[in-house]
Design a protein around this motif. Sequence first.
Motif, PDB file in Angstrom:
ATOM      1  N   MET A 198      13.334   0.496   5.093  1.00  0.00           N
ATOM      2  CA  MET A 198      12.112  -0.232   4.779  1.00  0.00           C
ATOM      3  C   MET A 198      12.172  -1.696   5.219  1.00  0.00           C
ATOM      4  N   LEU A 199      12.834  -1.956   6.322  1.00  0.00           N
ATOM      5  CA  LEU A 199      12.941  -3.304   6.861  1.00  0.00           C
ATOM      6  C   LEU A 199      11.868  -3.493   7.928  1.00  0.00           C
ATOM      7  N   ILE A 200      11.143  -4.584   7.833  1.00  0.00           N
ATOM      8  CA  ILE A 200      10.058  -4.852   8.775  1.00  0.00           C
ATOM      9  C   ILE A 200      10.594  -4.909  10.204  1.00  0.00           C
ATOM     10  N   ASP A 201      11.779  -5.481  10.383  1.00  0.00           N
ATOM     11  CA  ASP A 201      12.378  -5.584  11.722  1.00  0.00           C
ATOM     12  C   ASP A 201      12.720  -4.227  12.324  1.00  0.00           C
ATOM     13  N   GLU A 202      12.876  -3.202  11.497  1.00  0.00           N
ATOM     14  CA  GLU A 202      13.209  -1.856  11.966  1.00  0.00           C
ATOM     15  C   GLU A 202      11.970  -0.987  12.176  1.00  0.00           C
ATOM     16  N   ALA A 203      10.814  -1.452  11.706  1.00  0.00           N
ATOM     17  CA  ALA A 203       9.592  -0.661  11.769  1.00  0.00           C
ATOM     18  C   ALA A 203       9.046  -0.639  13.193  1.00  0.00           C
ATOM     19  N   ARG A 204       8.361   0.462  13.497  1.00  0.00           N
ATOM     20  CA  ARG A 204       7.693   0.626  14.786  1.00  0.00           C
ATOM     21  C   ARG A 204       6.206   0.335  14.581  1.00  0.00           C
ATOM     22  N   GLN A 205       5.640  -0.470  15.470  1.00  0.00           N
ATOM     23  CA  GLN A 205       4.206  -0.739  15.380  1.00  0.00           C
ATOM     24  C   GLN A 205       3.446   0.481  15.873  1.00  0.00           C
ATOM     25  N   ILE A 206       2.378   0.801  15.162  1.00  0.00           N
ATOM     26  CA  ILE A 206       1.534   1.928  15.551  1.00  0.00           C
ATOM     27  C   ILE A 206       0.121   1.423  15.785  1.00  0.00           C
ATOM     28  N   THR A 249      -2.209   0.779   6.737  1.00  0.00           N
ATOM     29  CA  THR A 249      -2.764  -0.539   6.440  1.00  0.00           C
ATOM     30  C   THR A 249      -2.068  -1.625   7.254  1.00  0.00           C
ATOM     31  N   ALA A 250      -0.744  -1.557   7.341  1.00  0.00           N
ATOM     32  CA  ALA A 250       0.027  -2.557   8.085  1.00  0.00           C
ATOM     33  C   ALA A 250       0.187  -2.197   9.556  1.00  0.00           C
ATOM     34  N   GLY A 251      -0.095  -0.933   9.898  1.00  0.00           N
ATOM     35  CA  GLY A 251       0.098  -0.492  11.276  1.00  0.00           C
ATOM     36  C   GLY A 251       1.570  -0.379  11.638  1.00  0.00           C
ATOM     37  N   LEU A 252       2.377   0.052  10.658  1.00  0.00           N
ATOM     38  CA  LEU A 252       3.824   0.162  10.866  1.00  0.00           C
ATOM     39  C   LEU A 252       4.321   1.539  10.452  1.00  0.00           C
ATOM     40  N   ALA A 253       5.368   1.988  11.140  1.00  0.00           N
ATOM     41  CA  ALA A 253       6.050   3.236  10.790  1.00  0.00           C
ATOM     42  C   ALA A 253       7.514   2.906  10.561  1.00  0.00           C
ATOM     43  N   ALA A 285       0.845  -1.193   0.000  1.00  0.00           N
ATOM     44  CA  ALA A 285       0.000   0.000   0.000  1.00  0.00           C
ATOM     45  C   ALA A 285       0.883   1.248   0.000  1.00  0.00           C
ATOM     46  N   THR A 286       0.267   2.379  -0.317  1.00  0.00           N
ATOM     47  CA  THR A 286       1.005   3.637  -0.302  1.00  0.00           C
ATOM     48  C   THR A 286       1.371   4.019   1.129  1.00  0.00           C
ATOM     49  N   LEU A 287       2.380   4.852   1.240  1.00  0.00           N
ATOM     50  CA  LEU A 287       2.884   5.305   2.534  1.00  0.00           C
ATOM     51  C   LEU A 287       2.621   6.793   2.684  1.00  0.00           C
ATOM     52  N   SER A 288       2.507   7.244   3.912  1.00  0.00           N
ATOM     53  CA  SER A 288       2.424   8.678   4.178  1.00  0.00           C
ATOM     54  C   SER A 288       3.692   9.096   4.916  1.00  0.00           C
ATOM     55  N   TYR A 289       4.071  10.342   4.716  1.00  0.00           N
ATOM     56  CA  TYR A 289       5.308  10.875   5.289  1.00  0.00           C
ATOM     57  C   TYR A 289       4.986  11.676   6.541  1.00  0.00           C
ATOM     58  N   ASP A 290       5.574  11.287   7.655  1.00  0.00           N
ATOM     59  CA  ASP A 290       5.444  12.031   8.910  1.00  0.00           C
ATOM     60  C   ASP A 290       6.748  12.789   9.112  1.00  0.00           C
ATOM     61  N   ALA A 291       6.760  14.073   8.736  1.00  0.00           N
ATOM     62  CA  ALA A 291       7.981  14.879   8.784  1.00  0.00           C
ATOM     63  C   ALA A 291       8.481  15.073  10.207  1.00  0.00           C
ATOM     64  N   GLN A 292       7.570  15.240  11.152  1.00  0.00           N
ATOM     65  CA  GLN A 292       7.973  15.478  12.533  1.00  0.00           C
ATOM     66  C   GLN A 292       8.680  14.260  13.122  1.00  0.00           C
ATOM     67  N   ALA A 293       8.139  13.069  12.883  1.00  0.00           N
ATOM     68  CA  ALA A 293       8.724  11.840  13.432  1.00  0.00           C
ATOM     69  C   ALA A 293       9.803  11.263  12.524  1.00  0.00           C
ATOM     70  N   GLN A 294       9.936  11.818  11.303  1.00  0.00           N
ATOM     71  CA  GLN A 294      10.861  11.284  10.301  1.00  0.00           C
ATOM     72  C   GLN A 294      10.609   9.793  10.076  1.00  0.00           C
ATOM     73  N   GLU A 295       9.356   9.506   9.673  1.00  0.00           N
ATOM     74  CA  GLU A 295       8.934   8.138   9.414  1.00  0.00           C
ATOM     75  C   GLU A 295       8.037   8.097   8.182  1.00  0.00           C
TER      76      GLU A 295
END
Length: 63
Positions: free
Chosen positions: A51-59, A37-41, A22-32
Amino acid sequence: MTDAPLFDRHMLEALVCPVTHATLSYDAQAQELVSRTAGLAFPIRSGIPIMLIDEARQIRADD
């Protein structure tokens, strides 16, 4: 000391969530890059999206 390079928003046109594609949105403040859709940042470090799943933060779904 110089500031970290900014994320090139044109990269959003080429990047998709590695889990859902899915498309991603840019969070400039958090730099993420956020995949609601996946619940990941995915972090952006020194202007480079990690863009590694192991590095992503769950939201939470309601963030």
